[in-house]
Design an enzyme around this catalytic site. Structure first.
Site, PDB file in Angstrom:
ATOM      1  N   THR A  48      -2.474 -41.334  37.956  1.00 51.60           N
ATOM      2  CA  THR A  48      -3.764 -41.203  38.299  1.00 51.60           C
ATOM      3  C   THR A  48      -4.406 -42.678  37.883  1.00 51.60           C
ATOM      4  OG1 THR A  48      -4.745 -38.981  37.617  1.00 51.60           O
ATOM      5  CG2 THR A  48      -5.732 -40.468  37.483  1.00 51.60           C
ATOM      6  N   TYR A 136       7.472 -35.166  33.032  1.00 50.08           N
ATOM      7  CA  TYR A 136       6.465 -34.782  33.606  1.00 50.08           C
ATOM      8  C   TYR A 136       6.639 -34.531  35.269  1.00 50.08           C
ATOM      9  CZ  TYR A 136       1.715 -36.217  36.983  1.00 50.08           C
ATOM     10  OH  TYR A 136       0.887 -35.886  37.792  1.00 50.08           O
ATOM     11  N   LYS A 164       4.678 -32.169  31.224  1.00 47.98           N
ATOM     12  CA  LYS A 164       3.621 -31.533  32.712  1.00 47.98           C
ATOM     13  C   LYS A 164       3.364 -31.248  33.416  1.00 47.98           C
ATOM     14  CE  LYS A 164       0.397 -34.482  34.811  1.00 47.98           C
ATOM     15  NZ  LYS A 164      -0.349 -35.374  35.000  1.00 47.98           N
ATOM     16  N   VAL A 206      -3.107 -31.988  31.547  1.00 45.19           N
ATOM     17  CA  VAL A 206      -3.106 -33.070  31.225  1.00 45.19           C
ATOM     18  C   VAL A 206      -4.050 -33.209  32.750  1.00 45.19           C
ATOM     19  CG1 VAL A 206      -1.881 -35.351  31.523  1.00 45.19           C
ATOM     20  CG2 VAL A 206      -0.764 -33.733  29.916  1.00 45.19           C
TER      21      VAL A 206
END
Length: 294
Positions: A48, A136, A164, A206
């Site tokens: 992001t 992740y 995540k 998250v």
């Protein structure tokens, strides 16, 4: 380290100036806003945050900026993962020097390593840092899925604290939760799966949406954790159109547009990402208006 990251972590955008340079003042301002609006922690320079188009120098300055802005009030997790193990170690060491509280390591993208290769990659990076690590898993972007078997093995490495999970598979997430140690935290990587993952024993999210509906995300998680499951479900359904609108095109394009509508630091996205179409902007605005955000 255990549960040191909280339950609502925001994967923060990287605000930009009109000339596409990083807006560090905007980043500090946004970080403070997020902590005041329900976030327990922040991921800086993740997907992001447009990590693929940030230089290492920009990333390290961003880490330092956000640590200065919120350090002590909330953990700052630095996105230092890449598909180059040596480079990942180097950036992780630089992040450690500026005082971040943890690092997030994405599965090595593009290279498509085997499960054994991914385990070795994470093992090698973890051996070179004292910081708590969040793994992740996002196969839609990396081209590789960290399987439940591999994730369980990774969870046993020293200072690996969390994952995540953005595989989109509740079955996989459920298997991981049932097989890892109690201290290991499993976070949803998809806003729309926050409540489903909490319901099968996950620890939080998250989040992308928490930039703009932080208090409502906070209320949903707290309602679920306090046994008010119907209230949590009501909030989940209320927010679903927003979760969808924020991924109408590649993240963070819609999010930056939404933040701009709210007068929060955002700015443009760097190429190869480009601005949302008029049709996409209209859809984002409609959802924002329906939630009384603009």
């Amino acid at each position: 380290m255990n549960n040191g990251f909280g339950t609502l972590i925001t994967a923060m955008v990287t605000p930009m100036q009109d000339d596409f340079s990083v807006d560090y003042d905007g980043a500090a301002q946004l970080a403070e806003y997020l902590i005041e609006n329900g976030s327990d922690g922040l991921v800086v320079a993740g997907t992001t945050g447009e990590s693929p188009t940030l230089t290492d120098e920009e990333k390290v300055k961003l880490f330092a900026t956000v640590v200065d802005a919120v350090g002590g009030k909330a953990p700052v997790i630095a996105g230092t993962g890449s598909n180059d193990t040596v480079h990942t170690i180097e950036l992780t060491k630089q992040a450690e020097k500026v005082g971040v509280d943890g690092v997030m390591l994405v599965a090595p993208y593009y290279s498509k390593p085997s499960q054994a290769g991914m385990l070795k990659h994470f093992e090698t990076v973890v051996e070179n840092t004292r910081l708590p690590v969040m793994i992740y898993n996002i196969p839609g972007r990396t081209g590789v899925n960290i399987t439940a078997d591999t994730m369980v093995a990774i969870s046993k490495l020293r200072n690996v604290a969390a994952v995540k999970e953005a595989s989109g598979s509740l079955d996989q997430v459920g298997e991981i939760i049932s097989r890892v140690g109690r201290d290991f935290k499993v976070y949803s990587g998809d806003d729309s799966l926050t409540l489903p993952i909490l319901s099968i024993g996950g620890d939080g999210i998250v989040s992308v949406a928490s930039h703009i509906v932080g208090p409502r995300m906070r209320a949903m998680i707290d309602a679920y954790n306090n046994g008010r499951t119907k209230d949590a479900a009501d909030l989940h359904r209320e927010l679903l159109p927003l979760f969808k609108a924020l991924f109408i095109t590649s993240n963070p394009v819609p999010l930056k547009k939404a933040l701009g509508m709210m007068g929060l630091p955002s700015g443009p996205v760097r190429l190869p990402l480009t601005v949302a179409s008029e049709e996409e902007v209209a859809k984002i605005k409609q959802v924002m208006q329906s939630l009384n955000l603009v």
